[in-house]
Structure formats: C-alpha cells, structure tokens
Design a protein around this motif. Structure first.
Motif, PDB file in Angstrom:
ATOM      1  N   ASN A  98      32.348  26.143 -15.493  1.00 37.42           N
ATOM      2  CA  ASN A  98      31.947  25.940 -16.694  1.00 37.42           C
ATOM      3  C   ASN A  98      32.559  24.895 -17.607  1.00 37.42           C
ATOM      4  O   ASN A  98      34.240  24.593 -16.718  1.00 37.42           O
ATOM      5  CB  ASN A  98      32.005  25.994 -17.693  1.00 37.42           C
ATOM      6  CG  ASN A  98      32.957  27.032 -19.015  1.00 37.42           C
ATOM      7  OD1 ASN A  98      34.015  26.467 -18.281  1.00 37.42           O
ATOM      8  ND2 ASN A  98      32.219  28.617 -18.684  1.00 37.42           N
ATOM      9  N   LYS A 134      28.872  22.004 -25.680  1.00 37.91           N
ATOM     10  CA  LYS A 134      28.493  22.550 -25.139  1.00 37.91           C
ATOM     11  C   LYS A 134      29.205  23.293 -23.829  1.00 37.91           C
ATOM     12  O   LYS A 134      29.563  23.241 -23.171  1.00 37.91           O
ATOM     13  CB  LYS A 134      27.720  21.168 -24.250  1.00 37.91           C
ATOM     14  CG  LYS A 134      26.952  20.433 -25.081  1.00 37.91           C
ATOM     15  CD  LYS A 134      25.860  19.637 -24.761  1.00 37.91           C
ATOM     16  CE  LYS A 134      24.693  19.223 -25.741  1.00 37.91           C
ATOM     17  NZ  LYS A 134      23.633  18.737 -24.889  1.00 37.91           N
ATOM     18  N   LYS A 137      28.856  25.493 -21.065  1.00 31.61           N
ATOM     19  CA  LYS A 137      28.213  24.474 -19.984  1.00 31.61           C
ATOM     20  C   LYS A 137      28.520  24.248 -18.364  1.00 31.61           C
ATOM     21  O   LYS A 137      29.634  24.121 -18.311  1.00 31.61           O
ATOM     22  CB  LYS A 137      26.864  23.935 -20.280  1.00 31.61           C
ATOM     23  CG  LYS A 137      26.052  24.094 -21.353  1.00 31.61           C
ATOM     24  CD  LYS A 137      24.752  22.981 -21.542  1.00 31.61           C
ATOM     25  CE  LYS A 137      23.648  24.123 -22.121  1.00 31.61           C
ATOM     26  NZ  LYS A 137      22.769  23.183 -22.664  1.00 31.61           N
ATOM     27  N   GLN A 141      23.889  21.098 -14.806  1.00 31.31           N
ATOM     28  CA  GLN A 141      23.099  22.025 -17.078  1.00 31.31           C
ATOM     29  C   GLN A 141      23.413  20.356 -17.747  1.00 31.31           C
ATOM     30  O   GLN A 141      22.883  20.362 -18.439  1.00 31.31           O
ATOM     31  CB  GLN A 141      23.715  22.771 -17.218  1.00 31.31           C
ATOM     32  CG  GLN A 141      23.319  23.977 -16.491  1.00 31.31           C
ATOM     33  CD  GLN A 141      23.537  25.113 -17.468  1.00 31.31           C
ATOM     34  OE1 GLN A 141      24.574  25.664 -17.956  1.00 31.31           O
ATOM     35  NE2 GLN A 141      22.360  26.371 -17.089  1.00 31.31           N
ATOM     36  N   LEU A 142      23.844  19.300 -17.491  1.00 31.00           N
ATOM     37  CA  LEU A 142      24.342  18.281 -18.624  1.00 31.00           C
ATOM     38  C   LEU A 142      24.168  16.969 -17.570  1.00 31.00           C
ATOM     39  O   LEU A 142      23.561  16.894 -15.766  1.00 31.00           O
ATOM     40  CB  LEU A 142      25.919  18.236 -18.436  1.00 31.00           C
ATOM     41  CG  LEU A 142      26.267  19.009 -19.229  1.00 31.00           C
ATOM     42  CD1 LEU A 142      28.526  18.689 -19.493  1.00 31.00           C
ATOM     43  CD2 LEU A 142      26.384  19.774 -19.872  1.00 31.00           C
TER      44      LEU A 142
END
Length: 227
Positions: A98, A134, A137, A141-142
C-alpha cells in the motif's frame, strides 16, 4: 547572491553513442522553477538521466546539489539521489504494497530507523499532496493523478534540495495535470527548486516559469511572450 544548485558547462549529453545535446550551459539557482521542453528525442530525458546519475557526463563539466557530475562514482549515486527528488512519468510505485508501505520502503532504504519518525514523515509528505487519507490504499486502487501525487510525496521524503520531474503529467488528462501542477507549484512556493521536463505547452502557459528548450542538439532559454 543567488546560489546555483545545478550547473553544466560545455556539457555533451549522449544517449548511448549518439550525441543528443552539445555545448550545454545551464545554471539553475536555488528556489527556481524551470521547465525543460522539446520534442521526443530532443534530449530531455537523456539530460535528466545525466543529472541523476543514470547516464555519465562524459564531456564538459557539471555539478548538482554539491556533487561533481564528471567525477561521480557508482557508489555515490544513491547519496546523490537522496538529495534529489525524482518524479517519473509512470509513477514507479510498488504494486504489491500500500501507499504507506511504498513510502516507508524508501525511508528504510535510505537509512531511516525510527518507526514513529517515519510515520510522522510519511503523514507530512502525503498531506502536502492531499493524499493523507489514502495511505492504506494499494496503488491500483488510485487514479493516475492520485498515483502521481503519491510519487511526488515520495520525492519529498528526504527533503531534497532539487526536484527533477520528468514528464510528471505525461500520462494524465488535462484536468488531472492541472491538479498535479498545483501541487508542484505549492511545493515550489515552500522553497523547493524544481526542474520539470514536459511537452505540455498548455501547462506552461497556465503556470509560466523560466523555460529552456532542447532543439537541434542545443539547449537555450525561451523568452515567453507577455500578453
């Protein structure tokens, strides 16, 4: 007296055996924001790679953040890169971890040990780029713009003297590009020096700064027209 953070004198920039830029003379002072423009193949990327030690400076002289590019040894390159923040077009995030882990990986690799200080630093740089919520994440996912913001945050981790941004908006749509430019502008206003390679003329018009151009094996400053 302005302090030069980057100088090149009569530098020849090669891409493999090909000379792409000759007699390059360039000086960037601490606190400047400079665009590097030019068509694909004009030598922008080769110049950038020479500045962060990916390509050797074979002819001429140059220094960047206190390092002599001509005498740069292989073992010094990691230390040079710690004083530079490098932002690439394709983000170069690690997809198996992440955002927080991406940034802590860089800190560990550059010698940070204290977990609480690392956490503090990561939160600080992510909040500078508007991504502090974020951190859990995964990169996939971005959106592209968010990934580039994370890449800019990563470039800020070791408080670099100079940020080299190589086509940082190259993979982004116009609206997202403006968002990323606003982030870079704020970072510049906080006192950082930025050299940004781009071919996005709309951005240069929207965010005017000193502009140098690669063309016909030469590098020269472009005087922007005032309306």
């Amino acid at each position: 007296m302005s302090e030069a953070i980057l100088t090149l004198q009569n530098a020849q920039i090669f891409q493999r055996e090909n000379l792409v830029l000759k007699d390059v003379n360039l000086k960037i002072d601490k606190g400047e924001f400079v665009y590097l423009i030019g068509k694909t193949g004009s030598g922008k990327s080769s110049l950038m790679k020479t500045l962060y030690g990916d390509l050797p400076l074979e002819k001429g002289s140059g220094s960047i953040v206190g390092y002599d590019l001509k005498k740069l040894k292989e073992k010094e390159i990691p230390f040079l890169r710690r004083k530079l923040g490098i932002v690439f077009q394709d983000f170069k995030l690690l997809n198996d971890r992440n955002i927080f882990e991406n940034l802590s990986f860089v800190l560990k690799a550059t010698g940070w040990k204290d977990k609480s200080k690392m956490k503090e630093k990561i939160i600080e740089v992510l909040s500078k780029v508007g991504m502090e919520t974020k951190d859990f994440k995964m990169p996939f996912q971005l959106s592209g713009g968010e990934q580039q913001r994370v890449a800019i945050a990563r470039a800020l981790l070791n408080d670099p003297d100079l940020i080299l941004a190589d086509e940082p908006t190259g993979n982004l749509d116009p609206v997202t590009s403006v968002g990323v430019m606003n982030v870079l502008k704020e970072i510049h206003q906080s006192g950082k020096t930025i050299l940004m390679a781009t071919h996005d003329y709309a951005l240069i018009l929207k965010f005017p700064n000193k502009t140098i151009k690669c063309e016909g094996e030469e590098l020269f400053e472009v005087v922007q027209q005032k309306n």
